[in-house]
Design a protein around this motif. Structure first.
Motif, PDB file in Angstrom:
ATOM      1  N   ASN A 112       0.811  -1.220   0.000  1.00  0.00           N
ATOM      2  CA  ASN A 112       0.000   0.000   0.000  1.00  0.00           C
ATOM      3  C   ASN A 112       0.840   1.264   0.000  1.00  0.00           C
ATOM      4  OD1 ASN A 112       0.561  -1.136   2.719  1.00  0.00           O
ATOM      5  ND2 ASN A 112      -0.286   0.808   3.427  1.00  0.00           N
ATOM      6  N   LYS A 113       0.341   2.286  -0.695  1.00  0.00           N
ATOM      7  CA  LYS A 113       0.954   3.619  -0.683  1.00  0.00           C
ATOM      8  C   LYS A 113       0.253   4.525   0.338  1.00  0.00           C
ATOM      9  CE  LYS A 113       3.670   2.657  -4.166  1.00  0.00           C
ATOM     10  NZ  LYS A 113       3.436   3.244  -5.493  1.00  0.00           N
ATOM     11  N   VAL A 114      -1.014   4.213   0.611  1.00  0.00           N
ATOM     12  CA  VAL A 114      -1.801   4.984   1.579  1.00  0.00           C
ATOM     13  C   VAL A 114      -1.700   4.302   2.943  1.00  0.00           C
ATOM     14  CG1 VAL A 114      -4.121   5.768   2.206  1.00  0.00           C
ATOM     15  CG2 VAL A 114      -3.388   5.813  -0.190  1.00  0.00           C
ATOM     16  N   VAL A 115      -1.380   5.088   3.961  1.00  0.00           N
ATOM     17  CA  VAL A 115      -1.209   4.556   5.320  1.00  0.00           C
ATOM     18  C   VAL A 115      -2.310   5.112   6.213  1.00  0.00           C
ATOM     19  CG1 VAL A 115       0.307   4.480   7.342  1.00  0.00           C
ATOM     20  CG2 VAL A 115       1.280   4.313   5.040  1.00  0.00           C
ATOM     21  N   ILE A 116      -2.923   4.229   7.004  1.00  0.00           N
ATOM     22  CA  ILE A 116      -4.035   4.632   7.866  1.00  0.00           C
ATOM     23  C   ILE A 116      -3.672   4.401   9.329  1.00  0.00           C
ATOM     24  CG2 ILE A 116      -6.434   4.166   8.497  1.00  0.00           C
ATOM     25  CD1 ILE A 116      -6.974   3.585   5.568  1.00  0.00           C
ATOM     26  N   THR A 117      -3.946   5.424  10.125  1.00  0.00           N
ATOM     27  CA  THR A 117      -3.603   5.413  11.548  1.00  0.00           C
ATOM     28  C   THR A 117      -4.855   5.651  12.384  1.00  0.00           C
ATOM     29  OG1 THR A 117      -1.388   6.262  11.095  1.00  0.00           O
ATOM     30  CG2 THR A 117      -2.213   6.563  13.319  1.00  0.00           C
ATOM     31  N   TYR A 118      -4.928   4.964  13.521  1.00  0.00           N
ATOM     32  CA  TYR A 118      -6.046   5.134  14.463  1.00  0.00           C
ATOM     33  C   TYR A 118      -5.516   5.682  15.782  1.00  0.00           C
ATOM     34  CZ  TYR A 118      -9.685   3.985  17.850  1.00  0.00           C
ATOM     35  OH  TYR A 118     -10.625   4.062  18.848  1.00  0.00           O
ATOM     36  N   GLN A 119      -6.291   6.590  16.389  1.00  0.00           N
ATOM     37  CA  GLN A 119      -5.897   7.143  17.682  1.00  0.00           C
ATOM     38  C   GLN A 119      -7.136   7.465  18.509  1.00  0.00           C
ATOM     39  OE1 GLN A 119      -4.019  10.965  17.451  1.00  0.00           O
ATOM     40  NE2 GLN A 119      -3.264  10.918  19.553  1.00  0.00           N
ATOM     41  N   ASP A 120      -7.068   7.145  19.794  1.00  0.00           N
ATOM     42  CA  ASP A 120      -8.043   7.672  20.751  1.00  0.00           C
ATOM     43  C   ASP A 120      -7.276   8.045  22.020  1.00  0.00           C
ATOM     44  OD1 ASP A 120      -7.764   5.343  22.361  1.00  0.00           O
ATOM     45  OD2 ASP A 120      -9.389   4.328  21.294  1.00  0.00           O
ATOM     46  N   SER A 121      -7.974   8.338  23.082  1.00  0.00           N
ATOM     47  CA  SER A 121      -7.309   8.862  24.283  1.00  0.00           C
ATOM     48  C   SER A 121      -6.386   7.852  24.955  1.00  0.00           C
ATOM     49  CB  SER A 121      -8.359   9.342  25.292  1.00  0.00           C
ATOM     50  OG  SER A 121      -9.206   8.265  25.675  1.00  0.00           O
ATOM     51  N   SER A 122      -6.506   6.578  24.602  1.00  0.00           N
ATOM     52  CA  SER A 122      -5.707   5.564  25.290  1.00  0.00           C
ATOM     53  C   SER A 122      -4.744   4.803  24.388  1.00  0.00           C
ATOM     54  CB  SER A 122      -6.635   4.554  25.988  1.00  0.00           C
ATOM     55  OG  SER A 122      -7.414   3.853  25.036  1.00  0.00           O
ATOM     56  N   GLN A 123      -4.751   5.085  23.072  1.00  0.00           N
ATOM     57  CA  GLN A 123      -3.897   4.278  22.189  1.00  0.00           C
ATOM     58  C   GLN A 123      -3.666   4.945  20.834  1.00  0.00           C
ATOM     59  OE1 GLN A 123      -6.137   0.583  21.330  1.00  0.00           O
ATOM     60  NE2 GLN A 123      -7.944   1.787  21.869  1.00  0.00           N
ATOM     61  N   TRP A 124      -2.625   4.437  20.178  1.00  0.00           N
ATOM     62  CA  TRP A 124      -2.243   4.883  18.837  1.00  0.00           C
ATOM     63  C   TRP A 124      -1.845   3.645  18.047  1.00  0.00           C
ATOM     64  CZ3 TRP A 124      -1.421   9.582  16.136  1.00  0.00           C
ATOM     65  CH2 TRP A 124      -0.615   9.491  14.996  1.00  0.00           C
ATOM     66  N   LEU A 165      -7.391  -3.398  18.577  1.00  0.00           N
ATOM     67  CA  LEU A 165      -7.063  -2.277  19.448  1.00  0.00           C
ATOM     68  C   LEU A 165      -6.719  -2.803  20.838  1.00  0.00           C
ATOM     69  CD1 LEU A 165      -9.958   0.176  18.455  1.00  0.00           C
ATOM     70  CD2 LEU A 165      -7.622   0.103  17.547  1.00  0.00           C
ATOM     71  N   ASP A 166      -5.847  -2.088  21.525  1.00  0.00           N
ATOM     72  CA  ASP A 166      -5.501  -2.488  22.893  1.00  0.00           C
ATOM     73  C   ASP A 166      -6.721  -2.363  23.803  1.00  0.00           C
ATOM     74  OD1 ASP A 166      -2.880  -2.897  22.066  1.00  0.00           O
ATOM     75  OD2 ASP A 166      -2.344  -0.808  22.445  1.00  0.00           O
ATOM     76  N   THR A 167      -7.493  -1.316  23.559  1.00  0.00           N
ATOM     77  CA  THR A 167      -8.758  -1.120  24.271  1.00  0.00           C
ATOM     78  C   THR A 167      -9.859  -1.026  23.233  1.00  0.00           C
ATOM     79  OG1 THR A 167      -7.631   0.118  26.031  1.00  0.00           O
ATOM     80  CG2 THR A 167     -10.027   0.361  25.864  1.00  0.00           C
ATOM     81  N   ASP A 168     -10.851  -1.889  23.308  1.00  0.00           N
ATOM     82  CA  ASP A 168     -11.917  -1.905  22.307  1.00  0.00           C
ATOM     83  C   ASP A 168     -12.635  -0.561  22.245  1.00  0.00           C
ATOM     84  OD1 ASP A 168     -11.596  -4.499  21.324  1.00  0.00           O
ATOM     85  OD2 ASP A 168     -12.745  -5.370  22.969  1.00  0.00           O
ATOM     86  N   LEU A 169     -13.113  -0.228  21.045  1.00  0.00           N
ATOM     87  CA  LEU A 169     -13.819   1.030  20.821  1.00  0.00           C
ATOM     88  C   LEU A 169     -15.286   0.858  21.220  1.00  0.00           C
ATOM     89  CD1 LEU A 169     -13.930   3.917  19.745  1.00  0.00           C
ATOM     90  CD2 LEU A 169     -14.170   2.981  17.428  1.00  0.00           C
ATOM     91  N   GLY A 170     -15.628   1.426  22.361  1.00  0.00           N
ATOM     92  CA  GLY A 170     -16.983   1.292  22.883  1.00  0.00           C
ATOM     93  C   GLY A 170     -17.776   2.577  22.764  1.00  0.00           C
ATOM     94  N   ARG A 171     -18.770   2.716  23.594  1.00  0.00           N
ATOM     95  CA  ARG A 171     -19.689   3.848  23.526  1.00  0.00           C
ATOM     96  C   ARG A 171     -19.049   5.146  24.020  1.00  0.00           C
ATOM     97  NH1 ARG A 171     -24.101   1.242  27.354  1.00  0.00           N
ATOM     98  NH2 ARG A 171     -23.392  -0.545  26.131  1.00  0.00           N
ATOM     99  N   LYS A 172     -19.540   6.266  23.468  1.00  0.00           N
ATOM    100  CA  LYS A 172     -19.145   7.624  23.870  1.00  0.00           C
ATOM    101  C   LYS A 172     -17.623   7.800  23.910  1.00  0.00           C
ATOM    102  CE  LYS A 172     -21.612   9.579  27.099  1.00  0.00           C
ATOM    103  NZ  LYS A 172     -22.302   9.840  28.393  1.00  0.00           N
ATOM    104  N   THR A 173     -16.967   7.334  22.860  1.00  0.00           N
ATOM    105  CA  THR A 173     -15.504   7.447  22.766  1.00  0.00           C
ATOM    106  C   THR A 173     -15.136   8.251  21.515  1.00  0.00           C
ATOM    107  OG1 THR A 173     -15.205   5.297  23.838  1.00  0.00           O
ATOM    108  CG2 THR A 173     -13.329   6.183  22.608  1.00  0.00           C
ATOM    109  N   THR A 174     -14.315   9.267  21.713  1.00  0.00           N
ATOM    110  CA  THR A 174     -13.843  10.075  20.583  1.00  0.00           C
ATOM    111  C   THR A 174     -12.575   9.442  20.013  1.00  0.00           C
ATOM    112  OG1 THR A 174     -14.763  12.107  21.513  1.00  0.00           O
ATOM    113  CG2 THR A 174     -13.026  12.348  19.867  1.00  0.00           C
ATOM    114  N   PHE A 175     -12.547   9.291  18.701  1.00  0.00           N
ATOM    115  CA  PHE A 175     -11.379   8.700  18.045  1.00  0.00           C
ATOM    116  C   PHE A 175     -11.023   9.512  16.803  1.00  0.00           C
ATOM    117  CE2 PHE A 175     -15.058   6.744  16.083  1.00  0.00           C
ATOM    118  CZ  PHE A 175     -14.739   6.704  14.736  1.00  0.00           C
ATOM    119  N   ASN A 176      -9.804   9.315  16.330  1.00  0.00           N
ATOM    120  CA  ASN A 176      -9.300  10.039  15.162  1.00  0.00           C
ATOM    121  C   ASN A 176      -8.668   9.042  14.196  1.00  0.00           C
ATOM    122  OD1 ASN A 176      -6.833  11.368  13.709  1.00  0.00           O
ATOM    123  ND2 ASN A 176      -8.119  13.094  14.266  1.00  0.00           N
ATOM    124  N   ILE A 177      -9.040   9.144  12.933  1.00  0.00           N
ATOM    125  CA  ILE A 177      -8.425   8.321  11.887  1.00  0.00           C
ATOM    126  C   ILE A 177      -7.699   9.244  10.918  1.00  0.00           C
ATOM    127  CG2 ILE A 177      -8.875   6.835   9.894  1.00  0.00           C
ATOM    128  CD1 ILE A 177     -11.122   5.557  11.466  1.00  0.00           C
TER     129      ILE A 177
END
Length: 204
Positions: A112-124, A165-177
């Motif tokens: 892939n040439k396009v790289v995708i990253t996930y982040q929330d308050s507890s992980q990257w 994810l180290d911590t599953d993405l549950g309710r009322k969680t802000t995340f950034n892609i």
């Protein structure tokens, strides 16, 4: 009489020498002025060239920019109150060059040439695996072109899965892609999951 002639000749010689010196000085001034003018002109041309290159580079980067082309959709396919996939539709922001969207999954993992990253308050999480769906009139190749829409699908997000994810993405969680392309601006998508996790959720 001879003395007068000799004096006259000396005066003429001195006048000739003075004229020659003046001519040499004038020539020197002309040469210096020409060199200075050439230097200024060269600097101006170089500056104009650099400015043109900067404008072209900026335009190229702008043309290579992505934008969202619809709603961000999250899914909980196993009904355990955790998000296991996120899909986001993208298209070219301007009529730029086609963009290589070879997916980072299956037989093309790592190509892939396009790289995708996930982040929330507890992980990257860097360089996630992802697939792509071609929507509407998009053709079958992996080049995102003018008027085409590709849906990026990030699956297996639950802990222990491929993109776990180290911590599953549950309710009322802000995340950034972040969708990072080879050349151009990074597309950042920030969303917050609702207070109740459903099988299909529109996060717009």
């Amino acid at each position: 009489m001879m003395k007068q002639k000799q004096g006259s000749m000396v005066g003429m010689n001195q006048s000739g020498i003075t004229g020659l010196e003046t001519a040499i000085i004038l020539i020197a001034f002309v040469v210096v002025a020409a060199v200075f003018a050439y230097t200024v002109l060269s600097a101006g041309l170089f500056s104009s060239q650099k400015s043109g290159q900067a404008v072209y580079s900026g335009l190229k980067k702008t043309q290579s920019t992505l934008k969202l082309a619809g709603a961000v959709i999250a899914r909980d396919t196993d009904d355990n109150d955790y998000v296991d996939s996120i899909a986001l539709p993208v298209q070219l922001a301007l009529e730029g060059e086609p963009m290589d969207f070879t997916p980072n999954s299956g037989t093309t993992t790592g190509l892939n040439k396009v790289v995708i990253t996930y982040q929330d308050s507890s992980q990257w999480k860097e360089d996630l695996e992802w697939s792509v769906n071609k929507l509407g009139s998009a053709d079958s190749d992996n080049l995102l072109e003018k008027d085409e829409i590709f849906e990026i699908v990030i699956s297996d997000l639950e802990n222990g899965a491929t993109n776990g994810l180290d911590t599953d993405l549950g309710r009322k969680t802000t995340f950034n892609i972040q969708v990072k392309i080879p050349e151009g601006a990074v597309l950042e998508v920030e969303r917050t999951t609702p207070k109740s996790i459903d099988r299909v959720m529109n996060l717009n």
